[in-house]
Design a protein around this motif. Structure first.
Motif, short mmCIF file in Angstrom:
data_model
loop_
_atom_site.label_atom_id
_atom_site.label_comp_id
_atom_site.label_asym_id
_atom_site.label_seq_id
_atom_site.Cartn_x
_atom_site.Cartn_y
_atom_site.Cartn_z
N ILE A 185 81.87 20.84 48.46
CA ILE A 185 82.74 21.02 47.31
C ILE A 185 82.19 20.19 46.15
N PRO A 186 81.76 20.82 45.07
CA PRO A 186 81.18 20.07 43.94
C PRO A 186 82.16 19.04 43.40
N LYS A 187 81.63 17.87 43.05
CA LYS A 187 82.43 16.78 42.49
C LYS A 187 82.15 16.58 41.01
N LEU A 188 80.92 16.85 40.59
CA LEU A 188 80.52 16.64 39.20
C LEU A 188 80.77 17.94 38.41
N LYS A 189 81.84 17.95 37.63
CA LYS A 189 82.24 19.19 36.96
C LYS A 189 82.35 19.05 35.44
N LYS A 190 81.81 17.96 34.90
CA LYS A 190 81.95 17.74 33.45
C LYS A 190 81.19 18.77 32.64
N ASP A 191 79.97 19.10 33.07
CA ASP A 191 79.13 20.05 32.35
C ASP A 191 78.85 21.24 33.25
N PRO A 192 79.48 22.38 33.02
CA PRO A 192 79.32 23.54 33.91
C PRO A 192 77.93 24.16 33.87
N TYR A 193 77.09 23.76 32.89
CA TYR A 193 75.77 24.36 32.77
C TYR A 193 74.68 23.52 33.44
N LEU A 194 75.06 22.42 34.06
CA LEU A 194 74.09 21.66 34.84
C LEU A 194 73.85 22.34 36.18
#
Length: 231
Positions: A185-194
């Motif tokens: 489950i992704p945790k880093l969601k600040k920048d969706p284009y990374l």
């Protein structure tokens, strides 16, 4: 006034500082450094056996797709020893935006337990009974090589490392390849284009004792993305 300014500056420098030790580990395992081979497993230790070449049981032996070779450890019969195993990512489907839209992301862990060259060596050495798999998450993008990219690569790490998850797995005492599907489950969601990348650390928790030796071996292990089915 001088002291107040210093107090304001130091926290900023601390936050912005790159974790170069992690960066070097991550690049060695999941990418390439200039002048070095790609996708190299990195471990806490490995066995050096008298009369054998010093590289006989080195960490990369776990990721050469050969059951005739193995990463082996002797320290504490392998208990609490660990190894980082390369991850075969797929940049075409690992953008955060796409992952969040799909709502799923799985990694396939494949492992061949013990020293699987033959049955005698398999039974003579310890095999792994239980492992913990620690997953670190990294948000990155491809970039032009420069001072902001990871040394020797065209990857720029924007976020992470961040602890993602811990998976407890019990292996069967067999020479056959075993497969385990790990939900991420992704945790880093600040920048969706990374892009999302993962670093996998296998920690040995328990063993099946060998009949002759106290060394613990794993012949092969790999992590790869499970490609989602198209609707």
């Amino acid at each position: 006034m001088r002291y107040s300014i210093l107090l304001l500056i130091f926290p900023t420098l601390f936050v912005e500082a790159r974790d170069l030790n992690f960066e070097k580990l991550y690049v060695n395992v999941n990418d390439c450094l200039k002048g070095r081979e790609c996708f190299q497993a990195v471990a806490s230790s490995f066995l050096i056996e008298k009369g054998k070449p010093q590289d006989e049981y080195i960490p990369p032996k776990i990721h050469d797709y050969k059951k005739e070779t193995a990463w082996c450890v002797s320290k504490n019969q392998g208990i609490a020893e660990f190894i980082y195993v390369p991850y075969q990512n797929d940049p075409s489907i690992n953008e955060y935006k796409e992952i969040l839209q799909r709502g799923d992301y799985y990694s396939l862990f494949k492992v061949t337990n013990g020293f699987a060259r033959n049955k005698d060596l398999f039974l003579a050495n310890n095999r792994v009974k239980k492992v913990s798999i620690e997953v670190q998450e990294v948000g990155y993008t491809m970039s032009v090589s420069g001072p902001d990219t990871a040394a020797g690569t065209d990857i720029k790490i924007y976020e992470g490392p961040l602890f993602n998850s811990l998976h407890e797995i019990e292996l069967m005492d067999t020479m056959d390849e075993q497969k385990f599907k790990l939900k991420i489950i992704p945790k880093l969601k600040k920048d969706p284009y990374l892009q999302m990348d993962l670093l996998f650390k296998i920690i040995i928790k328990d063993i099946y004792p060998g009949s002759k030796y106290k060394d613990t071996c794993i012949s092969d292990a790999s992590f790869s993305i499970v490609v989602p089915e198209k609707n």
